[in-house]
Structures are given as structure tokens and as C-alpha cells.
Design an enzyme around this catalytic site. Structure first.
Site, PDB file in Angstrom:
ATOM      1  N   GLY A  48       0.705  -1.190   0.003  1.00 41.00           N
ATOM      2  CA  GLY A  48       0.260  -0.048  -0.107  1.00 41.00           C
ATOM      3  C   GLY A  48       0.756   1.247  -0.066  1.00 41.00           C
ATOM      4  N   ARG A  84       2.873  -1.436  -5.997  1.00 43.43           N
ATOM      5  CA  ARG A  84       2.873   0.002  -6.673  1.00 43.43           C
ATOM      6  C   ARG A  84       4.367   0.710  -6.585  1.00 43.43           C
ATOM      7  NH1 ARG A  84      -1.713   3.106  -7.339  1.00 43.43           N
ATOM      8  NH2 ARG A  84      -2.595   1.785  -5.703  1.00 43.43           N
ATOM      9  N   CYS A  87     -14.612   4.066 -27.418  1.00 39.88           N
ATOM     10  CA  CYS A  87     -16.026   4.472 -27.971  1.00 39.88           C
ATOM     11  C   CYS A  87     -16.838   5.075 -26.610  1.00 39.88           C
ATOM     12  CB  CYS A  87     -16.906   3.288 -28.625  1.00 39.88           C
ATOM     13  SG  CYS A  87     -16.165   3.133 -30.253  1.00 39.88           S
ATOM     14  N   TYR A 119      -0.571  -1.387 -12.132  1.00 40.57           N
ATOM     15  CA  TYR A 119      -2.115  -1.534 -12.376  1.00 40.57           C
ATOM     16  C   TYR A 119      -2.248  -0.991 -13.593  1.00 40.57           C
ATOM     17  CZ  TYR A 119      -1.648  -2.682  -7.550  1.00 40.57           C
ATOM     18  OH  TYR A 119      -1.243  -3.445  -6.172  1.00 40.57           O
TER      19      TYR A 119
HETATM   20  N1  LLP Z   1      -1.005  -7.114  -0.444  1.00 46.13           N
HETATM   21  C1  LLP Z   1      -2.138  -7.185  -0.535  1.00 46.13           C
HETATM   22  C2  LLP Z   1      -2.866  -8.299   0.035  1.00 46.13           C
HETATM   23  C3  LLP Z   1      -2.945  -6.567  -1.751  1.00 46.13           C
HETATM   24  O1  LLP Z   1      -4.318  -6.907  -1.506  1.00 46.13           O
HETATM   25  C4  LLP Z   1      -2.193  -5.807  -2.394  1.00 46.13           C
HETATM   26  C5  LLP Z   1      -3.052  -4.799  -3.261  1.00 46.13           C
HETATM   27  C6  LLP Z   1      -0.842  -5.458  -2.274  1.00 46.13           C
HETATM   28  C7  LLP Z   1      -0.085  -6.173  -1.279  1.00 46.13           C
HETATM   29  C8  LLP Z   1      -0.061  -4.356  -2.852  1.00 46.13           C
HETATM   30  O2  LLP Z   1      -0.298  -3.303  -2.737  1.00 46.13           O
HETATM   31  P1  LLP Z   1       0.241  -1.875  -3.328  1.00 46.13           P
HETATM   32  O3  LLP Z   1       1.645  -1.780  -2.532  1.00 46.13           O
HETATM   33  O4  LLP Z   1       0.531  -2.151  -4.756  1.00 46.13           O
HETATM   34  O5  LLP Z   1      -0.711  -0.647  -3.211  1.00 46.13           O
HETATM   35  N2  LLP Z   1      -5.940  -1.616  -8.697  1.00 46.13           N
HETATM   36  C9  LLP Z   1      -5.790  -0.604  -7.785  1.00 46.13           C
HETATM   37  C10 LLP Z   1      -4.912  -1.234  -6.475  1.00 46.13           C
HETATM   38  C11 LLP Z   1      -5.541  -2.373  -5.831  1.00 46.13           C
HETATM   39  C12 LLP Z   1      -4.487  -2.990  -4.857  1.00 46.13           C
HETATM   40  C13 LLP Z   1      -5.207  -4.189  -4.583  1.00 46.13           C
HETATM   41  N3  LLP Z   1      -4.282  -4.925  -3.311  1.00 46.13           N
HETATM   42  C14 LLP Z   1      -5.346   0.708  -8.101  1.00 46.13           C
HETATM   43  O6  LLP Z   1      -4.633   0.384  -9.266  1.00 46.13           O
HETATM   44  O7  LLP Z   1      -4.964   1.627  -7.600  1.00 46.13           O
END
Ligand code: LLP
Length: 450
Positions: A261, A306, A378, A408
Site C-alpha cells: 500500500g 505499486r 467508444c 496496475y
Molecule cells: N498485498 C495485498 C494483500 C494486496 O491486496 C495488495 C493490493 C498489495 C499487497 C499491494 O498493494 P500496493 O503496494 O501495490 O498498493 N488496482 C488498484 C490497487 C488495488 C490494490 C489491491 N491490493 C489501483 O490501481 O490503484
């Protein structure tokens, strides 16, 4: 005169050449477009590796100071290909997968099973079997049903290593977090409830099955988090649950995962979470919690996605049409259509996500105008960048780059309007190579059995 300014939100390899054109890791954008076509996702390998290393070192250093170990899992959902899985593995990270498909990519990359985790709130029997065959280091279970499903697939001779995903009531993302006792979402087991919370029931259910080995507790609170306090509140809640389980059963679990996150910069002027600072903050906070609770520290893990791949990527488009549109307030907005759109980046349409774009193939000696970058799909919501100042002479044939699309973007891409998905190109030391080739119409038609 508009000047392209390297630095966040661009990857560290992005620079501006004397002729005004932009280079990434020494490769000019014009050369990239000529060789690989557009749209293209471009990944700066050195930048990605440095971020992976940076997170690992930051957390290892901060947690060593409190006497605890930590593992960093790269969250493959942000973007996963065989090469990227290898890069992060070489940088000492493990890989977190969320489906059988992601697991297949990580295995193809040769990542040892014990360095892999499998997530998901509805894993199929086939996914569970594959994970067990591969000897994954941990399966993160998400419900009581799944605890039985994994136990039934494992055996007492080879118990499945599991973590229980819990929800702490902390939801974070953007600039603030909220903490509520009860949850109305699909993930994990809630810690809310006196002594007999769903989370506690899940932990007891795992302990009751000899086919399972309880590694620990997992918590993920959200994504694109810029305020570190949510992590600390959630970590305290998880450590408290761990202490309660120990009191009740005598079992003090060895591991706690704090999820991913970590937020990044998408626009100029935005500031990403600093891994060194956040690691120190979390380490001192969990140390204080453990002291309060009178329990020794567990081993920790985190799952950034991310923050590793997002800033390392950009999308290169070619401008197709430019159209001034008169707004009600008398201003003019210049609509700039590019050769991709919501099929290669759904985030603006889905979340209202903001991005930054620049004309990158030439020096732009004009005044700027208020522009909106749109795709070729479209629907009117097919927006790539809502509001951005672009050179007033932006025109067909210009190359446009959108920053920080590494996470993403490709991983959520679709074939809407039967648009083939773009290639992913890696750049390093002045050379480029295709990591994932561009889809063709033949690829799309191959699925259509007529
Ligand atoms: N661990 C778990 C259990 C998760 O569900 C996620 C993301 C992560 C790690 C990695 O999170 P990050 O470090 O990438 O924030 N599609 C959305 C983001 C969805 C994230 C879902 N889970 C977007 O494009 O913002």
C-alpha cells in the site's frame, strides 16, 4: 517555451537530451517508438531494481535495529512478467501472487516455491493444489471455508504453511485513514468481537487442523497510502490479536505480515512515501506495541507492489488528433487523442486517478494550453489525463509520455473495442528489449472460434 523537467513522477532514468527529446535509461523515445511502436509501456529496469533494493534495505535496517527480521514480498498484482519476477528475486525480494496465473508466471521465472506466497479470497482447488505442489512458503487464507479447503488438499506429513488474513478496521489510501470496528468488504476475517472474533475463530480453526501449520497473521489495509499512521494502528491490532491467541492457546505465532500500500507520486510536486522513514516509523511503533503487550517480536513481512513498479514505468503514446473544445466558462480545452486509452490504463476511469503527461519527442517551444488527453475508445469517459498543460502546438504525430503507469496499468489492461494490449519494453544501459510483446489482431481472433 515549455521545459520538460525530469524527477518525480518520472523514473530516475528519464532525462532530457540537448535537442529537447526525452531519453529513458539512455534510450531516446523516438527510437523506442520506431522500434517497438506505440502505445508501449516502458519500464526502467535500473529504477525498478533500485526501488526493490531500497525497500528491502530500508526495512531490513530499521527492523534489525529493533532485533526483528523482515521479508519483502513484491506484490505481483501491480505488474508481473517473467523478467520482472527475476529482477525482484535478484534484488532479494520474494513474490506475492494473488491467483494461479500470477503463480504460474513466478514459477516460470524460476522463483523457488518457498519464496512465494499465494493470496486470494476465493482460491480454487486447482490453485491450492498447484501452490502445494510448488511448495509455496505460505498460503494466506481468507475464510473458514478456505481453511478447510486448504487443509483437505494438504496432509499431516506435509502440512500447508498458512497465514490468516485479518481485517483490523483500518482502511487507508490517499491521505487519510479511517478506523471502524466492523467491516463491510470481502477480504479477511474481522478482529472485531470480544474474544470470539471471526479472526480468532480462523486462527483456532487452523490450529485444529494437523494438515495446516500456522505461520502467522496477515493484514493489508489499502493502497496508495501516504499517511503512515494507518500501518501503525493496524500493526498494533495484529500484535494484540497475536498476544490474545498466545494467552488462549499457548501458541505465539512467528510471523506478522503488514501488507502493501505504500504510496507514490503521480503528479509533479507530489511526494512518495519514503521507505527509510516509513520503515523506521513502523519498526518503532511495533516495538512499542510488543513491549506494551509483553510479547517478543515476531518476524515481519511487507508486500509493496505499486511502490516498486509504479514509478519505474511510463506509457508512450502517439498523438492522433487535436481538437479545441469551447467550455461553458469561455475557456478552451484542447482534446488530444492518443492511440491507446482506457484499455491500457483503466485507472482514471475507474478511480478518477490523476496522471501527468508531457510531449517528449521534440523540444516544445510554444506556450501551453489546458489539455485533456483522451483515448480511442467508444466512450466519453475514456480519459487518460484529465487536466494537463501541453504545448499549444501539440499536434498529430507527437509522442506523448504519461508518467508512473508501471503499476496496475498493464496488469489491469483489457481488450475493450478489440484493441490489442500494448507491449512492455524494458530499457537499461542504452538498450531496449521486449518483455511482453504487443498483442495482435491474430491473438484476439485466435480466441474466437467462429
Ligand atoms: N498485498 C495485498 C494483500 C494486496 O491486496 C495488495 C493490493 C498489495 C499487497 C499491494 O498493494 P500496493 O503496494 O501495490 O498498493 N488496482 C488498484 C490497487 C488495488 C490494490 C489491491 N491490493 C489501483 O490501481 O490503484
Amino acid at each position: 517555451m515549455t521545459t520538460f523537467i525530469p524527477g518525480e513522477p518520472w523514473s530516475t532514468g528519464v532525462a532530457r537530451a540537448a535537442n529537447g527529446s526525452v531519453t529513458i535509461a539512455g534510450v531516446g523515445v523516438r527510437a523506442l517508438a520506431t522500434e517497438h511502436g506505440t502505445p508501449a509501456y516502458v519500464l526502467d529496469e535500473a529504477d525498478l531494481r533500485a526501488r526493490a533494493r531500497g525497500y528491502r534495505r530500508a526495512f531490513e535496517t530499521a527492523f534489525a535495529e529493533i532485533g526483528a527480521g523482515v521479508d519483502v514480498y513484491y506484490a505481483g498484482k501491480a505488474f508481473l512478467s517473467v523478467a520482472v519476477a527475476r529482477w525482484v528475486h535478484e534484488e532479494g525480494l520474494r513474490v506475492d501472487t494473488a491467483t494461479g496465473g500470477e503463480l504460474a508466471v513466478a514459477l516460470r521465472a524460476g522463483i523457488p516455491g518457498e519464496h512465494l506466497g499465494l493470496h486470494g479470497n476465493n482460491k480454487s482447488n486447482a490453485e491450492i493444489a498447484r501452490a502445494l505442489d510448488a511448495g509455496v512458503g505460505r498460503i494466506i487464507v481468507d475464510s473458514l471455508v478456505e481453511i478447510d479447503r486448504v487443509a483437505n488438499a494438504a496432509s499431516t506429513e506435509r502440512p500447508a504453511p498458512v497465514m490468516v488474513r485479518v481485517t483490523t478496521g483500518v482502511h487507508a489510501g490517499g491521505h487519510e485513514y479511517i478506523s471502524t470496528a466492523h467491516e463491510d468488504q470481502k477480504f479477511g476475517l474481522s478482529i472485531a468481537g470480544d474474544g470470539d472474533s471471526p479472526a480468532m475463530q480462523g486462527l483456532l480453526a487452523v490450529l485444529a487442523r494437523p494438515e495446516l501449520r500456522l505461520l502467522g497473521i496477515h493484514s493489508h489495509i489499502g493502497s496508495q497510502i501516504l499517511d503512515p499512521s494507518g500501518f501503525e494502528v493496524a500493526a498494533h491490532a495484529v500484535l494484540t490479536l497475536r498476544a490474545q491467541l498466545a494467552e488462549r492457546t499457548g501458541v505465539l505465532v512467528d510471523e506478522v505480515d503488514l501488507g502493501g500500500g505504500y504510496g507514490i507520486a503521480y503528479l509533479p510536486g507530489e511526494v512518495a512515501l519514503d521507505p527509510d522513514r516509513i520503515a523506521k516509523d513502523i519498526a518503532s511503533s511495533v516495538q512499542a506495541s510488543a513491549t506494551d503487550l509483553g510479547t517478543p517480536l515476531p518476524r515481519f513481512s511487507i508486500e509493496p507492489g505499486r511502490a516498486i513498479v509504479g514509478p519505474a514505468g511510463l506509457t508512450l503514446y502517439t498523438v492522433g488528433t487535436v481538437k479545441p473544445v469551447r467550455l461553458e466558462d469561455g475557456r478552451t480545452r484542447t482534446y488530444v487523442s492518443v492511440d491507446g486509452g482506457m484499455s491500457d490504463n483503466i485507472r482514471p476511469a475507474l478511480y478518477g486517478a490523476q496522471y501527468h503527461a508531457e510531449v517528449v519527442g521534440r523540444s516544445a517551444a510554444a506556450q501551453t494550453v489546458l489539455a485533456r488527453v483522451v483515448g480511442k475508445h467508444c466512450e466519453s469517459g475514456d480519459i487518460v489525463v484529465h487536466d494537463v498543460q501541453l504545448p499549444a502546438d501539440v499536434r498529430a504525430g507527437d509522442l506523448l509520455a504519461v508518467a508512473a503507469t508501471g503499476a496496475y496499468g498493464r496488469s489491469m489492461a483489457s481488450n475493450y473495442n478489440h484493441v490489442p494490449r500494448p507491449a512492455v519494453i524494458a530499457v537499461a544501459d542504452g538498450t531496449s528489449r521486449v518483455l511482453v510483446r504487443r498483442e495482435t489482431e491474430d491473438d484476439l481472433l485466435a480466441l474466437d472460434l467462429g
